[in-house]
Design an enzyme around this catalytic site. Sequence first.
Site, short mmCIF file in Angstrom:
data_model
loop_
_atom_site.label_atom_id
_atom_site.label_comp_id
_atom_site.label_asym_id
_atom_site.label_seq_id
_atom_site.Cartn_x
_atom_site.Cartn_y
_atom_site.Cartn_z
N SER A 143 20.03 -19.79 -5.68
CA SER A 143 19.79 -18.28 -5.38
C SER A 143 20.99 -17.62 -4.63
O SER A 143 21.71 -18.54 -3.93
CB SER A 143 18.38 -18.04 -4.75
OG SER A 143 18.47 -16.77 -4.21
N TYR A 156 12.63 -19.62 2.85
CA TYR A 156 13.08 -19.62 1.62
C TYR A 156 14.43 -19.89 1.59
O TYR A 156 15.01 -20.71 0.68
CB TYR A 156 12.65 -18.04 0.94
CG TYR A 156 13.33 -17.93 -0.55
CD1 TYR A 156 12.51 -18.69 -1.41
CD2 TYR A 156 14.34 -17.09 -0.79
CE1 TYR A 156 13.17 -18.50 -2.54
CE2 TYR A 156 14.63 -16.98 -2.20
CZ TYR A 156 14.01 -17.41 -3.06
OH TYR A 156 14.43 -17.43 -4.25
#
Length: 248
Positions: A143, A156
């Site tokens: 990501s 995260y």
Amino acid sequence: MMPSALQGKVALITGASSGIGEATARALAAEGAAVAIAARRVEKLRALGDELTAAGAKVHVLELDVADRQGVDAAVASTVEALGGLDILVNNAGIMLLGPVEDADTTDWTRMIDTNLLGLMYMTRAALPHLLRSKGTVVQMSSIAGRVNVRNAAVYQATKFGVNAFSETLRQEVTERGVRVVVIEPGTTDTELRGHITHTATKEMYEQRISQIRKLQAQDIAEAVRYAVTAPHHATVHEIFIRPTDQV
């Protein structure tokens, strides 16, 4: 007629019941690959499997939680048995439970670490003996959060920074033995991922931040995966960092 680029290859895709995983399964099947599609939501997988089978693909459906190490081992073994080998692993399963550290529910941290990082590691380790035999490719879905820090996303982001570190070290260990390691780093993508957020203020802030941009679509990321795995084998597309044109 030219043969499809992945004819005779076998791909295993996790998190394939929706979003990027579902789009990637379609993209690789369209290139001729036999696909093992894995996720927890087996009814959605079966619907996708029926669609791909009707289009002429060979499909193997696997109910799988990547945080279950024994389940991971069984899924890889089942794929090899059902489809005859393993050439491509796409580690796409992931969850995004954003929120501040101060009042965090630490079970959210555990879920993200178990799925996004440990689950990816378990899958990679289980698949590696087969990928070494086939001189295959590992695709790790990371990501923008593995590169850029923003508030309320500490754990995260820690999982995605971890994915990037794990993948580069893996590349150094296996590249001379013919296995390619690819890291895909999407920016804001229109998938179910943001629906995971349960911290109300963080969800509202996130939705506001992305409301003014044209988000990436799952098919955009699937196309990046397709490009990487169909590149000539002497060339490794190690990183693809793709984000919306509007995203600052």
